[in-house]
Design a protein around this motif. Structure first.
Motif, PDB file in Angstrom:
ATOM      1  N   LEU A   1       0.819  -1.216   0.000  1.00 30.26           N
ATOM      2  CA  LEU A   1       0.000   0.000   0.000  1.00 30.26           C
ATOM      3  C   LEU A   1       0.850   1.263   0.000  1.00 30.26           C
ATOM      4  CD1 LEU A   1      -2.858  -1.130   2.385  1.00 30.26           C
ATOM      5  CD2 LEU A   1      -2.942  -0.897  -0.098  1.00 30.26           C
ATOM      6  N   TRP A   2       2.011   1.220   0.668  1.00 37.46           N
ATOM      7  CA  TRP A   2       2.901   2.380   0.655  1.00 37.46           C
ATOM      8  C   TRP A   2       3.366   2.675  -0.773  1.00 37.46           C
ATOM      9  CZ3 TRP A   2       7.948   3.032  -0.903  1.00 37.46           C
ATOM     10  CH2 TRP A   2       8.527   4.267  -0.599  1.00 37.46           C
ATOM     11  N   SER A   3       3.760   1.642  -1.508  1.00 41.11           N
ATOM     12  CA  SER A   3       4.206   1.819  -2.900  1.00 41.11           C
ATOM     13  C   SER A   3       3.086   2.374  -3.766  1.00 41.11           C
ATOM     14  CB  SER A   3       4.696   0.482  -3.471  1.00 41.11           C
ATOM     15  OG  SER A   3       5.758  -0.021  -2.720  1.00 41.11           O
ATOM     16  N   MET A   4       1.874   1.859  -3.556  1.00 38.10           N
ATOM     17  CA  MET A   4       0.734   2.339  -4.336  1.00 38.10           C
ATOM     18  C   MET A   4       0.452   3.805  -4.030  1.00 38.10           C
ATOM     19  SD  MET A   4      -3.083   0.766  -4.501  1.00 38.10           S
ATOM     20  CE  MET A   4      -4.139   1.170  -5.894  1.00 38.10           C
ATOM     21  N   GLU A   5       0.494   4.163  -2.763  1.00 41.77           N
ATOM     22  CA  GLU A   5       0.244   5.549  -2.374  1.00 41.77           C
ATOM     23  C   GLU A   5       1.260   6.497  -3.002  1.00 41.77           C
ATOM     24  OE1 GLU A   5       0.137   8.229   1.694  1.00 41.77           O
ATOM     25  OE2 GLU A   5      -0.168   6.069   1.851  1.00 41.77           O
ATOM     26  N   GLU A   6       2.526   6.127  -2.973  1.00 41.13           N
ATOM     27  CA  GLU A   6       3.569   6.978  -3.549  1.00 41.13           C
ATOM     28  C   GLU A   6       3.417   7.109  -5.064  1.00 41.13           C
ATOM     29  OE1 GLU A   6       5.838   8.870  -1.846  1.00 41.13           O
ATOM     30  OE2 GLU A   6       4.582   8.232  -0.180  1.00 41.13           O
ATOM     31  N   ALA A   7       3.076   6.005  -5.742  1.00 39.43           N
ATOM     32  CA  ALA A   7       2.894   6.051  -7.196  1.00 39.43           C
ATOM     33  C   ALA A   7       1.697   6.928  -7.567  1.00 39.43           C
ATOM     34  CB  ALA A   7       2.728   4.644  -7.749  1.00 39.43           C
ATOM     35  N   LEU A   8       0.602   6.820  -6.814  1.00 36.85           N
ATOM     36  CA  LEU A   8      -0.560   7.668  -7.082  1.00 36.85           C
ATOM     37  C   LEU A   8      -0.240   9.137  -6.825  1.00 36.85           C
ATOM     38  CD1 LEU A   8      -3.395   5.499  -5.504  1.00 36.85           C
ATOM     39  CD2 LEU A   8      -3.156   6.070  -7.924  1.00 36.85           C
ATOM     40  N   ARG A   9       0.431   9.419  -5.739  1.00 33.62           N
ATOM     41  CA  ARG A   9       0.737  10.804  -5.374  1.00 33.62           C
ATOM     42  C   ARG A   9       1.652  11.470  -6.399  1.00 33.62           C
ATOM     43  NH1 ARG A   9       1.636  10.164  -0.413  1.00 33.62           N
ATOM     44  NH2 ARG A   9      -0.313  11.030   0.309  1.00 33.62           N
ATOM     45  N   SER A  10       2.525  10.697  -7.013  1.00 37.87           N
ATOM     46  CA  SER A  10       3.459  11.281  -7.980  1.00 37.87           C
ATOM     47  C   SER A  10       2.746  11.810  -9.219  1.00 37.87           C
ATOM     48  CB  SER A  10       4.506  10.247  -8.396  1.00 37.87           C
ATOM     49  OG  SER A  10       3.936   9.286  -9.277  1.00 37.87           O
ATOM     50  N   GLY A  11       1.630  11.192  -9.593  1.00 35.85           N
ATOM     51  CA  GLY A  11       0.929  11.591 -10.806  1.00 35.85           C
ATOM     52  C   GLY A  11       1.656  11.206 -12.075  1.00 35.85           C
ATOM     53  N   ALA A  12       2.680  10.354 -11.963  1.00 35.35           N
ATOM     54  CA  ALA A  12       3.505  10.002 -13.114  1.00 35.35           C
ATOM     55  C   ALA A  12       2.845   9.002 -14.049  1.00 35.35           C
ATOM     56  CB  ALA A  12       4.845   9.445 -12.636  1.00 35.35           C
ATOM     57  N   VAL A  13       1.874   8.242 -13.565  1.00 37.13           N
ATOM     58  CA  VAL A  13       1.212   7.232 -14.397  1.00 37.13           C
ATOM     59  C   VAL A  13      -0.297   7.358 -14.233  1.00 37.13           C
ATOM     60  CG1 VAL A  13       3.152   5.605 -14.307  1.00 37.13           C
ATOM     61  CG2 VAL A  13       1.372   5.456 -12.583  1.00 37.13           C
ATOM     62  N   PRO A  14      -1.073   6.996 -15.251  1.00 32.76           N
ATOM     63  CA  PRO A  14      -2.525   7.119 -15.149  1.00 32.76           C
ATOM     64  C   PRO A  14      -3.196   5.984 -14.385  1.00 32.76           C
ATOM     65  CG  PRO A  14      -1.921   6.381 -17.332  1.00 32.76           C
ATOM     66  CD  PRO A  14      -0.639   6.660 -16.610  1.00 32.76           C
ATOM     67  N   LEU A  15      -2.477   4.861 -14.188  1.00 31.33           N
ATOM     68  CA  LEU A  15      -3.076   3.696 -13.537  1.00 31.33           C
ATOM     69  C   LEU A  15      -2.049   3.033 -12.636  1.00 31.33           C
ATOM     70  CD1 LEU A  15      -5.439   1.645 -13.266  1.00 31.33           C
ATOM     71  CD2 LEU A  15      -4.508   0.477 -15.281  1.00 31.33           C
ATOM     72  N   VAL A  16      -2.457   2.773 -11.385  1.00 35.19           N
ATOM     73  CA  VAL A  16      -1.615   2.064 -10.422  1.00 35.19           C
ATOM     74  C   VAL A  16      -2.415   0.872  -9.910  1.00 35.19           C
ATOM     75  CG1 VAL A  16      -0.300   2.203  -8.277  1.00 35.19           C
ATOM     76  CG2 VAL A  16      -0.483   4.214  -9.761  1.00 35.19           C
ATOM     77  N   VAL A  17      -1.864  -0.320 -10.069  1.00 29.59           N
ATOM     78  CA  VAL A  17      -2.524  -1.568  -9.679  1.00 29.59           C
ATOM     79  C   VAL A  17      -1.723  -2.207  -8.551  1.00 29.59           C
ATOM     80  CG1 VAL A  17      -3.299  -3.834 -10.469  1.00 29.59           C
ATOM     81  CG2 VAL A  17      -3.297  -1.898 -12.060  1.00 29.59           C
ATOM     82  N   ALA A  18      -2.408  -2.662  -7.510  1.00 31.52           N
ATOM     83  CA  ALA A  18      -1.749  -3.379  -6.421  1.00 31.52           C
ATOM     84  C   ALA A  18      -2.479  -4.694  -6.181  1.00 31.52           C
ATOM     85  CB  ALA A  18      -1.727  -2.551  -5.148  1.00 31.52           C
TER      86      ALA A  18
END
Length: 198
Positions: free
Chosen positions: A91-108
């Motif tokens: 969940l930490w990795s997902m939160e950081e990826a979402l917060r960055s805004g670098a990708v349109p989709l984050v799947v965990a």
């Protein structure tokens, strides 16, 4: 100064992302896909979007995403696979990826549904990701075996059905009732064949 668009009932209107047919998901929110074909449903969503996709999985589990299986539906070269060593890192990795805004989709891929507080943090991270990227907000997807995450925007289930079809179910949504559809294989991905009986 930014303004929030409101619908006639006073609710904020969010950008939407097509899932299949006329079904869509709200961007900037976290959704849950469950059931035996949850990975296929995530790949179908990936095929509807542009850009890279961060796919996070538990490094201690034997299951892996197989690129040859992905290429029948979406370009596997768009995947950024992240393997975590500890459960709390998913969940930490997902939160950081979402917060960055670098990708349109984050799947965990999660072994079990998360509690409410981490899901709320993920929603906030997805909204912050829109501001960071200056584009449409990213979508967060939680893949769980049987569903049950609290605080999610929607919960969907995909499972094989007789006759070479698939049954897609909307099990939970904030603004829509539960419903089901039968899907069939199309030239690219799956398409809605008919409404499934309740």
């Amino acid at each position: 100064m930014t303004t929030q668009l409101l619908d006639p009932h006073g609710a904020r209107v969010r950008p939407m992302q097509r899932l299949v047919g006329d079904l869509s998901l709200a961007r900037g929110r976290v959704h849950e896909f469950c059931g035996p074909a949850r990975r296929l449903l995530a790949i179908l969503l990936m095929a509807e979007m542009r850009g890279p996709v961060v796919w996070i999985h538990a490094g201690w589990r034997p299951e892996r995403l197989y690129p040859d299986g992905v290429c029948a539906f979406a370009e596997p070269g768009r995947l950024i696979l992240a393997r975590t060593r500890r459960p709390e890192d998913l969940l930490w990795s997902m939160e950081e990826a979402l917060r960055s805004g670098a990708v349109p989709l984050v799947v965990a891929e999660l072994p079990e549904p998360p509690p409410l507080t981490p899901v709320r943090r993920l929603h906030l991270a997805a909204e912050a990701g829109a501001a960071a990227a200056g584009a449409d907000p990213p979508i967060g997807l939680l893949l769980t075996p049987a569903g049950g995450a609290t605080g999610i925007e929607t919960r969907w289930q995909l499972a094989p059905a007789p006759g070479g079809r698939w049954r897609l179910g909307r099990l939970r949504a904030r603004m829509e009732p539960p419903a089901g559809w039968f899907l069939r294989r199309a030239r690219q991905g799956l398409e809605i064949e008919s409404r499934a009986p309740d």
